[in-house]
Design a protein around this motif. Sequence first.
Motif, PDB file in Angstrom:
ATOM      1  N   TRP A  24       0.839  -1.205   0.000  1.00 27.75           N
ATOM      2  CA  TRP A  24       0.000   0.000   0.000  1.00 27.75           C
ATOM      3  C   TRP A  24       0.871   1.250   0.000  1.00 27.75           C
ATOM      4  CZ3 TRP A  24      -4.605   1.645  -1.146  1.00 27.75           C
ATOM      5  CH2 TRP A  24      -5.005   2.897  -0.693  1.00 27.75           C
ATOM      6  N   ASP A  25       1.902   1.278   0.827  1.00 24.59           N
ATOM      7  CA  ASP A  25       2.777   2.447   0.887  1.00 24.59           C
ATOM      8  C   ASP A  25       3.508   2.658  -0.433  1.00 24.59           C
ATOM      9  OD1 ASP A  25       2.124   3.222   3.443  1.00 24.59           O
ATOM     10  OD2 ASP A  25       3.863   2.293   4.391  1.00 24.59           O
ATOM     11  N   PHE A  26       3.936   1.568  -1.077  1.00 31.20           N
ATOM     12  CA  PHE A  26       4.602   1.699  -2.368  1.00 31.20           C
ATOM     13  C   PHE A  26       3.670   2.321  -3.407  1.00 31.20           C
ATOM     14  CE2 PHE A  26       5.330  -0.381  -6.574  1.00 31.20           C
ATOM     15  CZ  PHE A  26       6.471   0.326  -6.918  1.00 31.20           C
ATOM     16  N   ILE A  27       2.427   1.861  -3.436  1.00 36.05           N
ATOM     17  CA  ILE A  27       1.461   2.389  -4.403  1.00 36.05           C
ATOM     18  C   ILE A  27       1.081   3.825  -4.068  1.00 36.05           C
ATOM     19  CG2 ILE A  27      -0.945   2.178  -5.191  1.00 36.05           C
ATOM     20  CD1 ILE A  27      -0.582  -0.881  -4.947  1.00 36.05           C
ATOM     21  N   GLN A  28       0.831   4.082  -2.818  1.00 35.94           N
ATOM     22  CA  GLN A  28       0.198   5.324  -2.409  1.00 35.94           C
ATOM     23  C   GLN A  28       1.177   6.460  -2.170  1.00 35.94           C
ATOM     24  OE1 GLN A  28      -2.842   5.076  -2.734  1.00 35.94           O
ATOM     25  NE2 GLN A  28      -3.923   6.678  -1.614  1.00 35.94           N
ATOM     26  N   GLY A  29       2.420   6.131  -1.839  1.00 38.05           N
ATOM     27  CA  GLY A  29       3.343   7.132  -1.343  1.00 38.05           C
ATOM     28  C   GLY A  29       3.873   8.075  -2.405  1.00 38.05           C
ATOM     29  N   GLY A  30       4.373   9.205  -1.924  1.00 38.71           N
ATOM     30  CA  GLY A  30       5.075  10.164  -2.756  1.00 38.71           C
ATOM     31  C   GLY A  30       6.495  10.330  -2.257  1.00 38.71           C
ATOM     32  N   SER A  31       7.148  11.384  -2.691  1.00 41.98           N
ATOM     33  CA  SER A  31       8.518  11.634  -2.267  1.00 41.98           C
ATOM     34  C   SER A  31       8.550  12.695  -1.172  1.00 41.98           C
ATOM     35  CB  SER A  31       9.366  12.098  -3.453  1.00 41.98           C
ATOM     36  OG  SER A  31       8.882  13.337  -3.946  1.00 41.98           O
ATOM     37  N   GLY A  32       9.640  12.680  -0.407  1.00 43.28           N
ATOM     38  CA  GLY A  32       9.863  13.698   0.604  1.00 43.28           C
ATOM     39  C   GLY A  32       8.728  13.809   1.594  1.00 43.28           C
ATOM     40  N   SER A  33       8.298  15.036   1.838  1.00 42.07           N
ATOM     41  CA  SER A  33       7.187  15.286   2.759  1.00 42.07           C
ATOM     42  C   SER A  33       5.834  15.036   2.116  1.00 42.07           C
ATOM     43  CB  SER A  33       7.247  16.737   3.261  1.00 42.07           C
ATOM     44  OG  SER A  33       7.012  17.634   2.184  1.00 42.07           O
ATOM     45  N   GLU A  34       5.831  14.637   0.847  1.00 44.62           N
ATOM     46  CA  GLU A  34       4.610  14.382   0.061  1.00 44.62           C
ATOM     47  C   GLU A  34       3.778  15.649  -0.124  1.00 44.62           C
ATOM     48  OE1 GLU A  34       2.606  10.879   1.592  1.00 44.62           O
ATOM     49  OE2 GLU A  34       4.272   9.594   0.951  1.00 44.62           O
ATOM     50  N   ARG A  35       4.476  16.766  -0.173  1.00 44.37           N
ATOM     51  CA  ARG A  35       3.809  18.050  -0.406  1.00 44.37           C
ATOM     52  C   ARG A  35       3.178  18.110  -1.797  1.00 44.37           C
ATOM     53  NH1 ARG A  35       7.354  23.508  -1.184  1.00 44.37           N
ATOM     54  NH2 ARG A  35       5.673  24.971  -1.617  1.00 44.37           N
ATOM     55  N   THR A  36       3.942  17.682  -2.804  1.00 46.30           N
ATOM     56  CA  THR A  36       3.408  17.721  -4.171  1.00 46.30           C
ATOM     57  C   THR A  36       2.304  16.699  -4.356  1.00 46.30           C
ATOM     58  OG1 THR A  36       5.442  18.616  -5.105  1.00 46.30           O
ATOM     59  CG2 THR A  36       4.015  17.402  -6.597  1.00 46.30           C
ATOM     60  N   LEU A  37       2.466  15.525  -3.739  1.00 43.54           N
ATOM     61  CA  LEU A  37       1.412  14.509  -3.806  1.00 43.54           C
ATOM     62  C   LEU A  37       0.088  15.089  -3.317  1.00 43.54           C
ATOM     63  CD1 LEU A  37       0.380  11.575  -4.073  1.00 43.54           C
ATOM     64  CD2 LEU A  37       1.281  11.152  -1.780  1.00 43.54           C
ATOM     65  N   ALA A  38       0.087  15.749  -2.167  1.00 42.98           N
ATOM     66  CA  ALA A  38      -1.141  16.327  -1.627  1.00 42.98           C
ATOM     67  C   ALA A  38      -1.647  17.472  -2.500  1.00 42.98           C
ATOM     68  CB  ALA A  38      -0.900  16.825  -0.208  1.00 42.98           C
ATOM     69  N   ALA A  39      -0.729  18.274  -3.032  1.00 40.65           N
ATOM     70  CA  ALA A  39      -1.125  19.440  -3.820  1.00 40.65           C
ATOM     71  C   ALA A  39      -1.777  19.053  -5.135  1.00 40.65           C
ATOM     72  CB  ALA A  39       0.086  20.327  -4.078  1.00 40.65           C
ATOM     73  N   ASN A  40      -1.397  17.904  -5.702  1.00 40.08           N
ATOM     74  CA  ASN A  40      -2.024  17.488  -6.960  1.00 40.08           C
ATOM     75  C   ASN A  40      -3.539  17.414  -6.820  1.00 40.08           C
ATOM     76  OD1 ASN A  40       0.217  17.255  -8.608  1.00 40.08           O
ATOM     77  ND2 ASN A  40       0.471  15.062  -8.296  1.00 40.08           N
ATOM     78  N   ALA A  41      -4.006  16.794  -5.752  1.00 35.71           N
ATOM     79  CA  ALA A  41      -5.451  16.682  -5.535  1.00 35.71           C
ATOM     80  C   ALA A  41      -6.051  18.012  -5.088  1.00 35.71           C
ATOM     81  CB  ALA A  41      -5.739  15.592  -4.514  1.00 35.71           C
ATOM     82  N   ALA A  42      -5.331  18.713  -4.204  1.00 34.35           N
ATOM     83  CA  ALA A  42      -5.874  19.954  -3.649  1.00 34.35           C
ATOM     84  C   ALA A  42      -6.097  21.016  -4.722  1.00 34.35           C
ATOM     85  CB  ALA A  42      -4.929  20.498  -2.574  1.00 34.35           C
ATOM     86  N   GLN A  43      -5.298  20.984  -5.785  1.00 35.32           N
ATOM     87  CA  GLN A  43      -5.372  22.036  -6.800  1.00 35.32           C
ATOM     88  C   GLN A  43      -6.740  22.108  -7.469  1.00 35.32           C
ATOM     89  OE1 GLN A  43      -2.746  23.947  -7.025  1.00 35.32           O
ATOM     90  NE2 GLN A  43      -3.410  25.300  -8.658  1.00 35.32           N
TER      91      GLN A  43
END
Length: 372
Positions: A24-43
């Motif tokens: 699950w972590d491999f599929i779901q995770g992003g890099s670093g603090s996962e700031r960009t991962l969260a921002a993709n959806a938030a945008q």
Amino acid sequence: MPVGPFTLADVEREARARLPSEVWDFIQGGSGSERTLAANAAQFGRYALRPRTLVDVSACDTGLDLLGSALELPVGVAPMAYHRLADDEGETATARAAGRAGALLVAGIFASRTLEEIAAAATGPLWLQLYWLRRRDALAALVERAEAAGYRALVLTVDAPRVGRRLRDARNGFAVPAGIRAVNLDPGLMAASHRSAAGASGIESHAREQFDPALSWSDLAWLRERSSLPLVLKGILTAEDARLAAEHGVAAVVVSNHGGRQLDGALPSLAALPEVVGALPPEIPALFDGGVRTGADVAVALALGARAVLVGRPVLWGLAAGGEAGVDAVLGLLRSELEDAMALLGRPALRDLDRTTLAPWPGVPAGHRPDR
């Protein structure tokens, strides 16, 4: 799966319950603090939709032509490695579901089913994604096989001279399980991806060993000499690179930050989309990926200039939650939600989704996404 699913969030919850935590972590995770991962959806929460009324929406047409292929849906499957981590059928199940949906499937270089098996299962168009390996002979062999099997384009991922620092994988000491392989490549070339070590990611170790960080624009000529297939560049986020892509004769680009898995802090894909589209000539389409979770999200991306969108994690959620039927459910939800959005917007054809479809969401701070 239980009755439903009614949203992709339902599929996500079911997948999480079924998958081992490290997968699950491999599929779901992003890099670093996962700031960009969260921002993709938030945008997506920065935009409101502007519905028009008294328009005949008795039939909403989601069809389009993309690089010469007729598609029934402007939603395709993004390239992802190792579908068999989610379901034993892996990419063949994904291919059958994508074909039924009339959707594009971009098979990954690290697919866990052979290119030929995927092609035999597919009834819709297939593209093949590549990373630039140090072993050019391995790349050339893949390109030759793909063309022979009927793949219709090559997608070169250009944002990965090395793999980003994915902390979930490092903490888990994640490596690809022995029973799952990137079967289209020599086992020796993939060995590092299977080596587990405390505090280290086998995926990152493999990339540092096998990816060629010297890739530059001039290298595209080598690839084109070996195939007549259209070349698509995935990982474009700036107008500068969009213009260079056009100058180098690419057929299309994918506006993508690798699902937030490469440079943490990189632009959210949706924020980069208008800049890239504006720098491309009309004949070069921009595809988009990053954070799409509803059909309304698809409509927003199309309104900002994307010709089509690609979805990644939700497809693996579907595989994990229900196998082939789970992927059917994911693509079916996105199609029905997109049709709903088009009808309620008074825009019954994809060409009607333009910048007049959108307005800034009133009073919403940057990065906030209203609850769905």
